[in-house]
Design an enzyme around this catalytic site. Structure first.
Site, short mmCIF file in Angstrom:
data_model
loop_
_atom_site.label_atom_id
_atom_site.label_comp_id
_atom_site.label_asym_id
_atom_site.label_seq_id
_atom_site.Cartn_x
_atom_site.Cartn_y
_atom_site.Cartn_z
N GLY A 128 0.81 -1.21 0.00
CA GLY A 128 0.00 0.00 0.00
C GLY A 128 0.84 1.25 0.00
O GLY A 128 0.50 2.26 0.63
N GLY A 136 1.76 3.22 -2.59
CA GLY A 136 1.59 4.16 -3.69
C GLY A 136 1.35 5.58 -3.22
O GLY A 136 1.62 6.54 -3.93
N ARG A 137 0.87 5.74 -1.98
CA ARG A 137 0.57 7.07 -1.45
C ARG A 137 0.54 7.01 0.08
O ARG A 137 0.69 5.96 0.69
CB ARG A 137 -0.79 7.56 -1.98
CG ARG A 137 -1.95 6.67 -1.57
CD ARG A 137 -3.28 7.18 -2.11
NE ARG A 137 -4.40 6.41 -1.54
CZ ARG A 137 -5.67 6.79 -1.64
NH1 ARG A 137 -5.99 7.90 -2.27
NH2 ARG A 137 -6.62 6.04 -1.11
N ASP A 193 -2.67 -7.76 -5.38
CA ASP A 193 -3.81 -7.75 -4.47
C ASP A 193 -3.39 -8.57 -3.26
O ASP A 193 -3.27 -9.79 -3.34
CB ASP A 193 -5.03 -8.37 -5.15
CG ASP A 193 -6.23 -8.49 -4.22
OD1 ASP A 193 -6.11 -8.16 -3.03
OD2 ASP A 193 -7.29 -8.95 -4.69
N SER A 203 -3.69 0.63 14.43
CA SER A 203 -4.33 1.94 14.51
C SER A 203 -4.85 2.16 15.92
O SER A 203 -5.11 1.19 16.65
CB SER A 203 -5.52 2.00 13.53
OG SER A 203 -6.32 3.14 13.77
N TYR A 250 -12.96 -2.21 10.74
CA TYR A 250 -11.60 -1.68 10.79
C TYR A 250 -10.97 -1.87 12.18
O TYR A 250 -9.82 -2.27 12.30
CB TYR A 250 -11.65 -0.20 10.41
CG TYR A 250 -10.32 0.48 10.24
CD1 TYR A 250 -9.56 0.30 9.09
CD2 TYR A 250 -9.83 1.35 11.23
CE1 TYR A 250 -8.34 0.95 8.93
CE2 TYR A 250 -8.62 2.00 11.07
CZ TYR A 250 -7.88 1.80 9.91
OH TYR A 250 -6.68 2.45 9.76
N ALA A 295 -10.10 -5.49 12.67
CA ALA A 295 -8.93 -5.84 11.87
C ALA A 295 -7.65 -5.30 12.49
O ALA A 295 -6.62 -6.00 12.56
CB ALA A 295 -9.09 -5.31 10.44
N LYS A 296 -7.68 -4.05 12.96
CA LYS A 296 -6.48 -3.43 13.52
C LYS A 296 -6.12 -4.03 14.88
O LYS A 296 -4.93 -4.10 15.24
CB LYS A 296 -6.66 -1.92 13.62
CG LYS A 296 -6.67 -1.22 12.26
CD LYS A 296 -5.46 -1.59 11.41
CE LYS A 296 -5.26 -0.68 10.22
NZ LYS A 296 -4.10 -1.08 9.40
#
Length: 251
Positions: free
Chosen positions: A11, A13-14, A61, A140, A152, A155-156
């Site tokens: 991840g 790219g930015r 992916d 996070s 989220y 998952a975190k």
């Protein structure tokens, strides 16, 4: 001089991932800039190469096993054995529980948790063979719970348990595993959140900064600095830890 080490940053790219990739390149690592498409990763890779570093753009992916296998093999062939892995790839599908779809739940779990599992499993053999490795997982502050983020947050929080287990299993092979739990960081993702709640991003940042002890919001570079520490030679006795990079205590 020791051989150049190779890192994969997912991840990247930015946002946070791009900052981490650039920092690791500055630290002297060859970096595979991995994102959902090769095109998405190209800008970061070019910036690293233009600055005198060494990077390639890789499309994958992370939630797809075959895609991960192919990507890691490509990195090993073109840059060298990946002994540093930063699992940063993530998506948001925020909603209150009663409005959250199964697809929203699965998509978030797929990228964050399944992605970290697949990438770590694919890279660990290179680390074990080398007798040295670094895995850094992005958690996070939402791991502690956050309205509208049941998927989220779960998952975190899962990333933290995953990290601690990797530390236990891989430690004897010279591999450390640690997690970074960012607070509010200025990225496209937080800008999108501001837009979704109908707020100007500058006002949104001010609102969040008012609740942060150091009285500012975070920058991607704040996370990159912490990742740099975890990846460093000097951090070899630090493993299974979660650092909250949030401008104040969170747990």
């Amino acid at each position: 001089m020791s051989a150049q080490k190779t890192a994969i940053v997912t991840g990247s790219g930015r946002g946070i991932g791009a900052a981490v990739a650039k920092r690791l390149a500055d630290d002297g690592l060859a970096v595979a800039v991995l994102d959902i498409t090769e095109e998405a990763a190209t800008e970061t890779a070019k910036a690293i190469n233009d600055a005198g570093g060494k990077a390639i753009a890789v499309g994958a992916d992370v939630s797809d096993e075959a895609s991960v296998t192919a990507a890691v093999e490509k990195v090993a062939a073109e840059l060298g054995a990946p002994t540093v892995l930063v699992n940063n790839a993530g998506i948001l599908r925020d909603n209150l529980l009663f409005k959250m779809s199964v697809d929203d739940w699965n998509a978030v779990m797929g990228v964050h948790l399944r992605g970290a599992f697949l990438m770590s499993r694919a890279c660990q053999k290179y680390m074990v063979d080398a007798g040295w490795g670094r895995i850094v997982n992005l958690s996070s502050t939402s791991a502690l719970g956050n309205r509208g983020q049941a998927n989220y947050s779960a998952a975190k929080a899962g990333m933290q348990g995953f990290t601690k287990t990797l530390a236990i299993e891989l430690g004897k092979f010279g591999v450390t595993a640690n997690a970074i739990a960012p607070g509010f960081i200025e990225t496209d993702m937080t800008a999108a959140t501001a837009a979704r709640v109908g707020m100007d991003f500058e006002e949104f940042k001010k609102l969040n900064a008012s609740a942060i002890p150091v009285a500012r919001t975070g920058k991607p570079e704040d996370i990159a600095h912490t990742a740099s520490f975890f990846v460093s030679e000097g951090a070899g006795f630090v493993s299974g830890q979660v650092i909250y990079v949030a401008g104040g205590p969170k747990d």
